[in-house]
Design a protein around this motif. Structure first.
Motif, PDB file in Angstrom:
ATOM      1  N   SER A 109      36.723  21.624  11.938  1.00 33.24           N
ATOM      2  CA  SER A 109      37.148  22.796  11.159  1.00 33.24           C
ATOM      3  C   SER A 109      37.401  24.035  12.007  1.00 33.24           C
ATOM      4  CB  SER A 109      36.118  23.105  10.070  1.00 33.24           C
ATOM      5  OG  SER A 109      34.931  23.599  10.652  1.00 33.24           O
ATOM      6  N   ASP A 111      39.521  26.896  14.001  1.00 34.43           N
ATOM      7  CA  ASP A 111      40.782  27.574  13.767  1.00 34.43           C
ATOM      8  C   ASP A 111      41.126  28.360  15.019  1.00 34.43           C
ATOM      9  OD1 ASP A 111      43.057  28.613  12.655  1.00 34.43           O
ATOM     10  OD2 ASP A 111      42.014  30.112  11.451  1.00 34.43           O
ATOM     11  N   PRO A 112      42.077  27.937  15.821  1.00 34.12           N
ATOM     12  CA  PRO A 112      42.975  26.819  15.564  1.00 34.12           C
ATOM     13  C   PRO A 112      42.271  25.479  15.755  1.00 34.12           C
ATOM     14  CG  PRO A 112      43.408  27.716  17.737  1.00 34.12           C
ATOM     15  CD  PRO A 112      42.371  28.601  17.100  1.00 34.12           C
ATOM     16  N   THR A 113      42.837  24.448  15.145  1.00 31.36           N
ATOM     17  CA  THR A 113      42.233  23.120  15.200  1.00 31.36           C
ATOM     18  C   THR A 113      42.440  22.465  16.557  1.00 31.36           C
ATOM     19  OG1 THR A 113      44.240  22.073  14.378  1.00 31.36           O
ATOM     20  CG2 THR A 113      42.591  22.718  12.732  1.00 31.36           C
ATOM     21  N   GLN A 134      40.265  17.203   9.136  1.00 32.56           N
ATOM     22  CA  GLN A 134      40.466  18.602   9.480  1.00 32.56           C
ATOM     23  C   GLN A 134      40.801  19.438   8.250  1.00 32.56           C
ATOM     24  OE1 GLN A 134      43.422  18.000  12.629  1.00 32.56           O
ATOM     25  NE2 GLN A 134      41.930  18.788  14.110  1.00 32.56           N
TER      26      GLN A 134
END
Length: 142
Positions: A109, A111-113, A134
């Motif tokens: 999870s 951000d960014p992945t 994700q």
């Protein structure tokens, strides 16, 4: 479902963890700066930790009222209620700033992945499964 209540002082922390019956979970996580010691005050829990490389060996036990278990610094560990009553433990942490790294949250999870190709290869999964993982809400997986 599980709930945590946290207090800290004098370079130590104390957490009350309540795990609901039939699947209450404190998911696999680590504390990079603290030892964790659990004391059961109600119910029973299935708990475990993974020893580090090169063994990567899982150690598990079911703990009951007044049992105590310790999780070494930085090792992945979890608590799971397989019983039909609430389970309550107090966890003492050897640092006021123990940190917590919940494995699913940091892997799926961000951000960014992380690029799905990386995770697909690392976990030997189909890339579409990685993308589904994700997409899930990992912050409320308790």
């Amino acid at each position: 479902m599980f709930n945590k209540y946290h207090g800290s002082t004098l370079s130590h922390s104390l957490v009350q963890i309540k795990c609901a019956p039939y699947g209450g979970l404190n998911p696999p996580h680590t504390h990079p700066r603290a030892i964790e010691i659990l004391v059961v005050v109600e119910g029973t829990l299935y708990v475990g930790f993974v020893a580090s490389n090169p063994e990567n060996r899982l150690f598990t036990i079911v703990i009951y009222l007044r049992d105590v278990v310790m999780f070494p610094v930085g090792l992945v560990h979890f608590q799971f209620n397989k019983g039909n009553t609430n389970a309550v433990v107090f966890a003492g942490l050897s640092s006021q700033n123990s940190g917590v790294i919940t494995i699913a949250n940091v892997v799926f999870s961000l951000d960014p992945t992380i690029n799905p190709d990386v995770l697909a290869k690392a976990f030997q999964l189909d890339k579409n499964i990685v993308k589904q993982l994700q997409f899930q809400s990992w912050w409320d997986n308790n």
